[in-house]
Write an enzyme that holds these catalytic residues in place. Structure first.
Site, PDB file in Angstrom:
ATOM      1  N   GLU A 244       0.885  -1.174   0.000  1.00  0.00           N
ATOM      2  CA  GLU A 244       0.000   0.000   0.000  1.00  0.00           C
ATOM      3  C   GLU A 244       0.914   1.213   0.000  1.00  0.00           C
ATOM      4  OE1 GLU A 244      -3.178   0.084  -0.250  1.00  0.00           O
ATOM      5  OE2 GLU A 244      -3.630  -2.033   0.035  1.00  0.00           O
TER       6      GLU A 244
HETATM    7  P1  NAD Z   1       8.567   4.883   4.265  1.00  0.00           P
HETATM    8  O1  NAD Z   1       8.588   4.115   2.997  1.00  0.00           O
HETATM    9  O2  NAD Z   1       9.690   5.800   4.548  1.00  0.00           O
HETATM   10  O3  NAD Z   1       8.534   3.875   5.521  1.00  0.00           O
HETATM   11  C1  NAD Z   1       7.494   2.957   5.690  1.00  0.00           C
HETATM   12  C2  NAD Z   1       7.923   1.911   6.697  1.00  0.00           C
HETATM   13  O4  NAD Z   1       8.970   1.126   6.134  1.00  0.00           O
HETATM   14  C3  NAD Z   1       8.480   2.455   8.003  1.00  0.00           C
HETATM   15  O5  NAD Z   1       8.011   1.654   9.059  1.00  0.00           O
HETATM   16  C4  NAD Z   1       9.976   2.295   7.843  1.00  0.00           C
HETATM   17  O6  NAD Z   1      10.689   2.165   9.043  1.00  0.00           O
HETATM   18  C5  NAD Z   1      10.028   1.013   7.061  1.00  0.00           C
HETATM   19  N1  NAD Z   1      11.271   0.818   6.283  1.00  0.00           N
HETATM   20  C6  NAD Z   1      12.080   1.768   5.757  1.00  0.00           C
HETATM   21  N2  NAD Z   1      13.096   1.169   5.091  1.00  0.00           N
HETATM   22  C7  NAD Z   1      12.920  -0.162   5.199  1.00  0.00           C
HETATM   23  C8  NAD Z   1      13.637  -1.304   4.741  1.00  0.00           C
HETATM   24  N3  NAD Z   1      14.749  -1.186   3.997  1.00  0.00           N
HETATM   25  N4  NAD Z   1      13.173  -2.538   5.040  1.00  0.00           N
HETATM   26  C9  NAD Z   1      12.032  -2.678   5.763  1.00  0.00           C
HETATM   27  N5  NAD Z   1      11.316  -1.640   6.261  1.00  0.00           N
HETATM   28  C10 NAD Z   1      11.758  -0.390   5.970  1.00  0.00           C
HETATM   29  O7  NAD Z   1       7.163   5.607   4.310  1.00  0.00           O
HETATM   30  P2  NAD Z   1       6.617   6.627   5.414  1.00  0.00           P
HETATM   31  O8  NAD Z   1       7.340   7.917   5.217  1.00  0.00           O
HETATM   32  O9  NAD Z   1       6.622   6.003   6.756  1.00  0.00           O
HETATM   33  O10 NAD Z   1       5.086   6.780   4.972  1.00  0.00           O
HETATM   34  C11 NAD Z   1       4.680   7.671   3.998  1.00  0.00           C
HETATM   35  C12 NAD Z   1       4.316   6.958   2.734  1.00  0.00           C
HETATM   36  O11 NAD Z   1       3.312   5.980   3.011  1.00  0.00           O
HETATM   37  C13 NAD Z   1       3.699   7.876   1.702  1.00  0.00           C
HETATM   38  O12 NAD Z   1       4.193   7.551   0.417  1.00  0.00           O
HETATM   39  C14 NAD Z   1       2.218   7.555   1.799  1.00  0.00           C
HETATM   40  O13 NAD Z   1       1.492   7.868   0.648  1.00  0.00           O
HETATM   41  C15 NAD Z   1       2.260   6.092   2.076  1.00  0.00           C
HETATM   42  N6  NAD Z   1       0.996   5.628   2.679  1.00  0.00           N
HETATM   43  C16 NAD Z   1       0.207   4.799   1.953  1.00  0.00           C
HETATM   44  C17 NAD Z   1      -1.009   4.370   2.483  1.00  0.00           C
HETATM   45  C18 NAD Z   1      -1.905   3.434   1.704  1.00  0.00           C
HETATM   46  O14 NAD Z   1      -2.747   2.803   2.320  1.00  0.00           O
HETATM   47  N7  NAD Z   1      -1.777   3.322   0.394  1.00  0.00           N
HETATM   48  C19 NAD Z   1      -1.397   4.780   3.755  1.00  0.00           C
HETATM   49  C20 NAD Z   1      -0.570   5.627   4.454  1.00  0.00           C
HETATM   50  C21 NAD Z   1       0.647   6.036   3.909  1.00  0.00           C
END
Ligand code: NAD
Length: 501
Positions: A244
């Site tokens: 997502e």
């Molecule tokens: P992000 O991709 O930076 O991080 C998401 C999660 O992944 C965090 O828990 C982070 O610690 C973890 N992570 C980071 N690197 C990783 C790795 N190498 N291996 C495993 N886990 C890792 O995203 P964010 O800044 O936390 O969230 C914002 C993003 O989420 C935006 O793009 C937003 O649109 C999206 N989002 C989507 C939905 C949906 O349902 N489609 C809902 C909410 C947010």
């Protein structure tokens, strides 16, 4: 095998969370490494066996007790969300309310959606009774974002538990307190199933450990860039993956739409939660005849909104400090490329706050139109007709949500059907997010797979097909004993039937 290692063995390090509004430290949390993650997965696996064996009605009752505990502690949970994300307390409370709605739906509908169902058989299988059943996968890993730290991951956690799985949850490193509170409430409300839901905390390395831990599926919510990295890790072990990711949602406004209603919804969809909503409004395509009037109404409403750290603020600070520079780059880039700032501009970015920005005439290839801005910025462009509106809305590498404003609901729905989006609202924005029975998810850079609704329950199951032979068939084709002449007669019969119908 039951894992007897205590879940609270000492950890190597901790990390600190900070208030996005004041920069003050909030709390320390452990950095869970591969060992702690593996222990959590193993405990969840032990607990899951007993959980899956419970009658579905008992699982429902447990989950509804958890829901009641969450409702009773709504204020404390909302306070923690507000503290960690900076969003106003009222918005945080709304997030808890939406979560309760989804948890109630998942708990109450899992049995109906997943129970064994008979299916019809065919010409050569009339002697079989055929059915299918959706069985839990085992342990589901959930990696969550920070923008809706309860509602978003609970779209996976609540549904995975209702489907009979154990869950290990790795929240964003910005919002571990919310997750810890959630797991604590679960332990209190669901006694006798310790370890079924565990939170592990830390940043990328903890998420990476979860992807490598042998979970039976990984449900990821976050940016497409991180999704690609995590999916590559899952690929090594063929661990199923659900993504997502972000969005660049468009709103289409027809010439006959109720412009007050459209402006009101656009402003809320673009600016609430400081624009940090995956399915928030980032682009608007308005019929040329009403474009100027719509812009005027959008600007009037948006200019009355002033972000701040108080409980009464319409929206709070940017939660992720690094996002401020991205918002600034998109706004400056659009203006340099010829866009007109109707409200605010690059000067609206005053970290940690960003005042509302309304742009128009933004070139379609500007970053503000192609990349996720994730800030309180909206571009309102004019289009010649609805064909152009649909074409522009669809010309994005994201495909998450969309909305259409139109006098006639029927025409609005017809436009919605032409949009490449996982969910569309007609005459509202984000209408789908509050309906638990509706699946949610996107395609392309918005990810794949669905959470919520019946699809969201099935996403955390594996279907098992069963046949039970009711009687010995007169022509048993699955035997070496079948005479060649009988087989040939059967083939002739099938061929003649299939040529006719
Ligand atoms: P992000 O991709 O930076 O991080 C998401 C999660 O992944 C965090 O828990 C982070 O610690 C973890 N992570 C980071 N690197 C990783 C790795 N190498 N291996 C495993 N886990 C890792 O995203 P964010 O800044 O936390 O969230 C914002 C993003 O989420 C935006 O793009 C937003 O649109 C999206 N989002 C989507 C939905 C949906 O349902 N489609 C809902 C909410 C947010």
């Amino acid at each position: 095998m039951t894992d007897t290692t205590p879940a609270t063995a000492p950890r190597a390090a901790t990390f600190t969370t900070y208030s996005p509004a004041t920069g003050e430290p909030i709390a320390e949390h452990p950095v869970d490494g591969p060992q702690e993650v593996s222990r959590a997965v193993s405990r969840a696996r032990s607990a899951q066996a007993g959980w899956a064996e419970l009658p579905a009605s008992r699982r429902r009752d447990h989950l509804l007790r958890w829901k009641k505990a969450l409702a009773a502690d709504l204020d404390a949970v909302a306070r923690t969300i507000s503290e960690e994300t900076g969003k106003p307390a009222g918005d945080a409370a709304l997030e808890v309310v939406l979560t309760l709605e989804h948890l109630a739906w998942a708990a109450r509908n899992a049995e109906r959606v997943l129970r064994r169902r008979k299916v019809g058989t065919g010409l050569f299988t009339v002697h079989q009774r055929a059915s299918l059943v959706h069985r839990p996968l085992g342990v589901v890993g959930v990696i969550g974002p920070w923008n809706y730290p309860l509602y978003t991951p609970m779209g996976s956690i609540g549904y995975a538990l209702a489907a009979g799985n154990g869950v290990v949850f790795k929240p964003s490193e910005l919002t571990p307190g919310t997750a810890t509170l959630l797991a604590g409430l679960f332990d209190g409300a669901v006694p006798g199933h310790a370890g079924l839901l565990t939170t592990v905390t830390g940043a990328a390395s903890t998420g990476d450990a979860l992807a490598r831990s042998g979970v039976d599926k990984l449900a990821f919510t976050g940016s497409p860039g991180t999704a690609r990295k995590v999916m590559a890790v899952c690929a090594e072990t063929l661990t199923p993956f659900l993504a997502e990711c972000g969005g660049k949602d468009a709103v289409i406004v027809t010439a006959d739409a109720d412009l007050d209603a459209a402006a009101d919804a656009i402003v809320w969809g673009a600016l609430s939660n400081a624009g940090q909503t995956c399915a928030g409004v980032e682009r608007v395509y308005a019929a040329r005849e009403i474009h100027a009037e719509l812009c005027e109404r959008v600007v009037k409403r948006a200019s009355a909104l002033h972000p701040g750290g108080g409980a009464d603020a319409p929206y709070g600070p940017m939660t992720l400090p690094g996002q401020v520079a991205i918002v600034e780059r998109h706004v400056s880039g659009a203006v340099s490329a010829g866009a007109r700032a109707l409200l605010g501009g690059p000067e609206s970015v005053r970290a940690p706050y960003v005042a509302p920005v309304v742009l128009t005439g933004v070139p379609e290839d500007a970053a503000a139109m192609t990349e996720e801005t994730f800030g309180p910025v909206v571009a309102v462009n004019a289009v010649a007709d609805m064909d152009e509106a649909v074409e522009r809305a669809n010309a994005s590498r994201y495909a998450l949500g969309a909305a259409v404003f139109c006098r006639s609901g029927r025409t609005g729905a017809a436009i919605a059907a032409r949009l490449r989006a996982g969910a569309v609202s007609v005459n509202s924005v984000l209408g789908f997010a509050a309906v638990p029975a509706l699946p949610f998810g996107g395609s392309q850079d918005s990810g794949f797979g669905r959470i919520h609704g019946a699809e969201g329950l099935r996403a955390f199951t594996a279907v098992q097909s069963t046949t039970v032979q009711r009687f010995t068939p007169p022509v048993a084709l699955t035997s070496f004993a079948v005479p060649a002449a009988t087989r040939e007669r059967a083939v002739r019969l099938a061929r003649s039937l299939h040529r006719r119908r």
